[in-house]
Design a protein around this motif. Structure first.
Motif, PDB file in Angstrom:
ATOM      1  N   CYS B  19       0.839  -1.204   0.000  1.00 11.53           N
ATOM      2  CA  CYS B  19       0.000   0.000   0.000  1.00 11.53           C
ATOM      3  C   CYS B  19       0.871   1.251   0.000  1.00 11.53           C
ATOM      4  N   CYS B  23       0.676   4.272  -2.912  1.00 10.65           N
ATOM      5  CA  CYS B  23       0.054   5.553  -2.559  1.00 10.65           C
ATOM      6  C   CYS B  23       0.718   6.707  -3.303  1.00 10.65           C
ATOM      7  N   LEU B  28       1.452   7.076   3.618  1.00 12.42           N
ATOM      8  CA  LEU B  28       1.475   5.920   4.512  1.00 12.42           C
ATOM      9  C   LEU B  28       2.889   5.535   4.929  1.00 12.42           C
ATOM     10  N   CYS B  49      -4.315  12.625   2.234  1.00 11.53           N
ATOM     11  CA  CYS B  49      -4.966  11.514   1.524  1.00 11.53           C
ATOM     12  C   CYS B  49      -6.113  12.062   0.682  1.00 11.53           C
ATOM     13  N   CYS B  55      -4.383   2.254  -2.369  1.00 13.32           N
ATOM     14  CA  CYS B  55      -3.813   1.395  -1.327  1.00 13.32           C
ATOM     15  C   CYS B  55      -4.711   0.197  -1.079  1.00 13.32           C
ATOM     16  N   CYS B  59      -4.029  -4.025  -1.468  1.00 13.79           N
ATOM     17  CA  CYS B  59      -3.795  -4.651  -0.154  1.00 13.79           C
ATOM     18  C   CYS B  59      -4.193  -6.126  -0.189  1.00 13.79           C
TER      19      CYS B  59
END
Ligand SMILES: Cc1ncc(C[n+]2csc(CCOP(=O)(O)OP(=O)(O)O)c2C)c(N)n1
Ligand code: SF4
Ligand code: SF4
Ligand code: SF4
Lengths: 257, 98
Positions: B19, B23, B28, B49, B55, B59
């Motif tokens: 992730c 991004c 993150l 964000c 992300c 995942c």
């Protein structure tokens, strides 16, 4: 930040992505960064969005994804090693109105299950076959698979795969595309957000074609095996792009006009 | 750009960092803390964000929920019709034509 502050902040927002309900709450047993569970999730997102949960039946393989039925919350059947497409054939023939898919690794689909794979596709069985190609036998300790790249080191080719002893990597997806029974054959991946979006489209199309009784849909997902490849997840995705894509390029191999 | 945020099920994160890699906002990072599984889990470290969902899409453990600011519905402050010549309309801070 207190929970009430967080809740108040989230109230101003809308949820734009959440784990689909079609996955159970069970924690995946896969190694960190493994592509298998991304593929599970994307199949389940499509099932959820298409509203076909009660009509979907999956067949799990032998390999790391042997426990796929613990995660995908639809009717599932386990098959003997390599036989998932034969079992899926039986299910689809008895229950033709269900959406049936098989889920297999490369050792399962392209080694021990080669005969079942080819004949399922040649009969044009009206199912979706999902084929996760990580070029290795993950579950049993990283042995060479038919899909292992030339020069690639595995526990049974410690000096790297050679043509002399093990022949060439098997491009089984191109092979099944040649068979008249396959309707849609594509190669995808899950190493970037856009790749995941593309895979989702391919699965959605495949279930639509299955509804229209078009024949076998076959989706290869070029995936990673950080443990078997002895890399971090981030390294494994970079390695995949550099080494797997030249031989296994993503894109449609056989697509209806 | 839209404002968003992410919520992690930190107990089920395996710290794979995919992730973080995905991004576009560099929002993150791995926490120095570990969860009960023994993995460093991911946390949102910046207030930038956009809620793009990148992300969450990559995942492998499906532990990310993404939120985005609701789209503001715009209410017209003035309607202009029957214009035959160039005119000037100014609107004050409260959105009333002045
Ligand atoms: C009949 C039989 N032969 C061999 C095995 C051992 N075996 C288990 S998984 C596996 C290969 C798995 O590799 P793959 O299909 O690529 O899946 P992955 O684990 O990489 O996801 C083998 C050979 C078995 N379980 N059953
Ligand atoms: S061994 Fe490889 S394929 Fe199996 S769970 Fe681990 S990373 Fe995934
Ligand atoms: S939603 Fe997009 S911007 Fe926000 S943390 Fe995830 S990847 Fe980064
Ligand atoms: S991708 Fe998921 S499991 Fe991996 S570090 Fe990020 S939140 Fe954790």
């Amino acid at each position: 930040m207190g929970q009430d502050v967080v809740d108040a902040a989230l109230e101003q927002m809308e949820c734009v992505y959440a784990r689909p309900d079609t996955l159970t709450d069970t924690r995946f047993h896969y190694c960190p960064g493994c592509g298998h569970s991304v593929v599970h999730r994307v199949i389940m997102e499509v099932v959820q969005e298409a509203g076909i949960r009660e009509q979907t039946i999956g067949v799990a393989p032998v390999g790391c994804s042997v426990f796929a039925y613990n995660y995908m919350d639809v009717d599932m059947q386990e098959a003997a090693h390599g036989r998932a497409s034969a079992v899926a054939t039986g299910i689809k023939r008895v229950l033709p109105d269900r959406f049936v898919f098989s889920y297999q690794g490369d050792g399962d689909l392209a080694a021990i299950g080669t005969a079942e794979t080819i004949h399922t596709c040649n009969r044009g069985e009206n199912i979706l076959m999902v084929f996760v190609n990580n070029a290795i036998y993950g579950m049993t300790g990283g042995q060479m698979a038919p899909t292992t790249l030339l020069g690639m080191k595995t526990s049974t080719s410690p000096a790297g795969r050679t043509v002399e002893t093990a022949g060439f990597p098997l491009k089984i997806t191109e092979m099944v595309a040649m068979l008249p029974g396959t309707y849609y054959v594509t190669r995808q991946s899950v190493h970037t957000p856009n790749a995941v979006r593309q895979l989702k489209k391919a699965i959605t199309k495949s279930f639509q074609y299955q509804k229209e009784r078009k024949g076998t849909c076959f989706i290869e997902v070029v995936s990673n095996c950080p443990s078997g490849w002895k890399m971090t997840p981030v390294q494994s995705n970079a390695w995949l792009v550099e080494n797997m894509f030249p031989l296994y390029p993503p894109g449609d191999i056989k697509a209806p006009k | 750009m839209a404002k968003g945020t992410v919520v992690f099920d930190i107990e089920n994160c395996k710290g794979c960092e995919l992730c973080i890699e995905a991004c576009p906002q560099d929002s993150l990072e791995l926490s120095p803390r570990i969860n009960a599984q023994g993995y460093h889990y991911v946390v949102l470290v910046k207030d930038n964000c956009t809620g793009c969902t990148n992300c969450a899409l990559v995942c492998p453990d499906a532990v990310i929920t993404v939120y985005r600011e609701k789209k503001k519905t715009r209410v017209p402050v003035a309607r202009i019709s029957g214009v035959t010549q160039n005119i000037t309309v100014t609107i004050d801070e409260e959105g009333k034509p002045s």
